[in-house]
Design an enzyme around this catalytic site. Structure first.
Site, PDB file in Angstrom:
ATOM      1  N   GLY A  39       1.528   4.563   4.352  1.00  0.00           N
ATOM      2  CA  GLY A  39       2.606   3.732   3.538  1.00  0.00           C
ATOM      3  C   GLY A  39       2.823   2.352   3.971  1.00  0.00           C
ATOM      4  CB  SER A  40       1.657  -0.688   5.443  1.00  0.00           C
ATOM      5  OG  SER A  40       0.320   0.344   5.369  1.00  0.00           O
ATOM      6  NE  ARG A  41       5.141  -7.130   2.332  1.00  0.00           N
ATOM      7  CZ  ARG A  41       6.508  -7.702   3.221  1.00  0.00           C
ATOM      8  NH1 ARG A  41       7.466  -7.255   2.634  1.00  0.00           N
ATOM      9  NH2 ARG A  41       6.915  -9.017   3.466  1.00  0.00           N
ATOM     10  CG  MET A  59      -1.586  -1.269   1.563  1.00  0.00           C
ATOM     11  SD  MET A  59      -2.803  -1.317   3.222  1.00  0.00           S
ATOM     12  CE  MET A  59      -1.807  -2.438   4.170  1.00  0.00           C
TER      13      MET A  59
END
Length: 232
Positions: free
Chosen positions: A189-191, A102
């Site tokens: 912002g990430s996963r 993301m």
């Protein structure tokens, strides 16, 4: 439908987790504008971006207990078979891992991929490196959620990224959850990694864009179809 209802329905809701950030950005904009008027517009642009970041749109969610839906919006960056992290307690047999990255423009609301019961919640502090790196799942701050479904256990790992500084998870252990239900978010912002039994047949590939609650990652029954949907 009245004009007011039409106008209301045309706006995407903002999640309450974003309110403090939106207010803070707007106040900073006013202060910057007081110092030098052009700075107000720079701050206002950041405020608008913050509103966009915390959007919480409703989704059209298929009601099919054999389908695994995407838990996040973003780009599929990894699809592989691997042994899940020991911390999840999913055993040493290989599972299908799907990673969804993301970026700062993605909707960051996370949703339950399949109905079941939350077996465990496991938070681990860590670093804040680029979430696109494969090793981020081992070293970054993360939160694991294990769901017991009718097709076995499924693991979800929320992974903080370079700019993310807080993982939010609303689900609790022993909660009964349904496909598409909101369960958390990761800021800026990430996963998200999901571990699924190998019996599932994949329906996605690396590089594909996924939509939380709407994109089918895979199916445990190829003949399974649905005509029922939930708008949430």
């Amino acid at each position: 439908m009245s004009i007011l209802q039409s106008v209301h329905n045309s706006f995407v809701p903002i999640h309450k987790e974003g309110y403090p950030f939106i207010v803070a950005f707007f106040v900073i904009s006013l202060i910057l504008g007081w110092i030098w008027s052009p700075l107000f517009w720079c701050g206002l642009i950041l405020t608008v971006w913050c509103i966009y970041f915390f959007r919480d749109p409703d989704r059209v969610i298929p009601l099919n207990s054999n389908w695994v839906m995407s838990p996040a919006d973003g780009r599929i960056s990894f699809v592989e078979s691997c042994v899940p992290p020991e911390e999840l307690g999913l055993g040493k047999d290989e599972m299908i891992r799907i990673s969804i990255f993301m970026d700062i423009f993605s909707c960051h609301i996370n949703r339950i991929p399949i109905s079941g019961t939350v077996e465990s919640i496991l938070y681990h502090p860590g670093r804040f490196t680029n979430a696109e790196f494969d090793k981020a799942s081992q070293f970054n701050e993360r939160n694991g959620v294990v769901i017991e479904s009718k097709h076995g256990k499924i693991g979800i790992v929320q992974i903080a990224g370079m700019f993310a500084r807080r993982i939010v998870c609303w689900s609790k252990e022993n909660d009964a959850v349904i496909t598409g239900e909101r369960f958390g978010l990761i800021r800026f912002g990430s996963r998200l990694d999901i571990y699924i039994p190998t019996e599932m047949k994949l329906r996605v590939a690396v590089g594909q864009t996924a939509i939380a609650g709407e994109t089918v990652l895979g199916s445990f029954d190829d003949k399974s179809a649905t005509t029922d949907f939930r708008y949430d």
